[in-house]
Design an enzyme around this catalytic site. Structure first.
Site, mmCIF file in Angstrom:
data_model
loop_
_atom_site.group_PDB
_atom_site.id
_atom_site.type_symbol
_atom_site.label_atom_id
_atom_site.label_comp_id
_atom_site.label_asym_id
_atom_site.label_seq_id
_atom_site.Cartn_x
_atom_site.Cartn_y
_atom_site.Cartn_z
ATOM 1 N N VAL A 115 0.842 -1.206 0.000
ATOM 2 C CA VAL A 115 0.000 0.000 0.000
ATOM 3 C C VAL A 115 0.875 1.253 0.000
ATOM 4 O O VAL A 115 0.380 2.363 0.184
ATOM 5 C CB VAL A 115 -0.947 0.011 1.230
ATOM 6 C CG1 VAL A 115 -1.922 -1.154 1.161
ATOM 7 C CG2 VAL A 115 -0.175 -0.019 2.555
ATOM 8 N N HIS A 131 -4.393 -4.354 -2.167
ATOM 9 C CA HIS A 131 -4.761 -4.000 -0.790
ATOM 10 C C HIS A 131 -4.930 -2.497 -0.608
ATOM 11 O O HIS A 131 -4.894 -2.004 0.517
ATOM 12 C CB HIS A 131 -3.721 -4.547 0.193
ATOM 13 C CG HIS A 131 -3.712 -6.059 0.277
ATOM 14 N ND1 HIS A 131 -2.749 -6.785 0.928
ATOM 15 C CD2 HIS A 131 -4.584 -6.976 -0.228
ATOM 16 C CE1 HIS A 131 -3.018 -8.085 0.828
ATOM 17 N NE2 HIS A 131 -4.127 -8.221 0.124
#
Ligand code: OAD
Length: 277
Positions: A115, A131
């Site tokens: 991320v 994610h």
């Protein structure tokens, strides 16, 4: 057995000649990455026994919807501190090698569990963030991404300027589904690729960890880049036990010796270029 390719610019990393050849001739390549790819950029991984985030923090208290419902400020602050720490992080040679691969194969997709946004910063274009992305913030009620908000009360996260619900990081928490479109794109690419590179992931979190199994089941060659063995290692055709910041550039140099960039970023001479026979 084919001879491994040894490249003096990537000491200790042995790339099997068969793998270099397979990558150079692959039509469709998918890379799946995890936190290990950003470790050399100073971003902590999750499951390292000592330095990993989940060794120091309890994911159930920080990375679930119920944790956010119980302690919204604590969860917001934890992600905000990770976001702040990321500002100093820059892509490393592993991220850049994946950009090189994207440039050289006809069809490429990078599916990342990270991320931290470092793949995009490095220049990866064909990218799905399975994610989410720590930089983005969204409304906890309707999921709309928000980029401005008023200063919050001291004991709360900021609130959505439209509806007043708390804002939250646009990342996937445990117990939540992955963004459907991202997962579908990754799964489709995994089914159709002829080579998958799995780098820097413990391969413990599904559905991402299922992608290499899908690729393998559909006939792809699967190569793992990780200093440590994972549950995926026995399934892989090649396992390169080295850091991705070394192994991925070595893989590029072995597959495309004439084009490989030297340590300074300059194109090396043919003599320096060692590679697949
Ligand atoms: P993990 O922390 O589970 O695994 C990191 C992997 O990287 C380990 O297998 C390490 O051996 C390897 N590694 C460490 N340094 C490396 C290096 N320099 N080069 C290559 N590999 C290296 O991280 P992920 O597999 O990404 O999810 O974790 C998957 C998900 O679990 C994360 O996306 C996160 C976490 O909970 C959510 O937050 C939803």
């Amino acid at each position: 057995m084919t001879d491994p390719v040894n490249d003096s610019r990537h000491p200790g990393v042995r790339i099997p000649a068969a793998l270099a050849k397979a990558l150079a001739s692959a039509r469709r390549v998918v890379a799946l990455t995890g936190a290990g790819v950003s470790a050399e950029s100073g971003v902590p991984t999750f499951r390292d026994a000592l330095a990993g985030l989940w060794a120091r923090y309890d994911p159930l208290e920080l990375a679930t919807p119920s944790a956010f419902a119980r302690h919204p400020k604590l969860v917001w602050d934890w992600y905000a501190s990770r976001r702040d720490a990321l500002r100093a992080a820059a892509p490393n040679p592993g991220h850049r090698a994946l950009v090189e691969i994207e440039r050289r194969v006809p069809s490429f997709l990078l599916a990342t569990q990270n991320v931290d946004g470092l793949h995009a910063k490095a220049g990866s274009r064909s990218l799905v963030e399975l994610h989410g992305n720590l930089e983005r913030v969204r409304c906890s009620r309707d999921g709309e991404v928000v980029d401005r908000w008023n200063a919050p009360a001291a004991d709360e996260p900021p609130r959505c300027p439209r509806c007043g619900a708390f804002l939250r990081p646009d990342v996937v928490w445990f117990e939540e589904a992955l963004p459907a479109e991202a997962l579908e794109r990754a799964d489709d690419a995994a089914r159709r690729c002829d080579l998958m590179i799995v780098a820097g992931t413990s391969a413990e979190v599904y559905p991402a960890a299922g992608l290499p199994r899908t690729a393998k089941a559909h006939g792809a060659l699967v190569v793992e880049v990780n200093p440590d063995a994972t549950p995926l290692t026995p399934l892989c055709d090649h396992a390169i036990a080295a850091r991705s910041g070394l192994a991925l550039p070595a893989l590029v140099a072995a597959a495309w010796p004439a084009h490989a960039a030297g340590p300074s970023g300059a194109a090396p001479s043919a003599r320096e270029g060692g590679g697949a026979k």
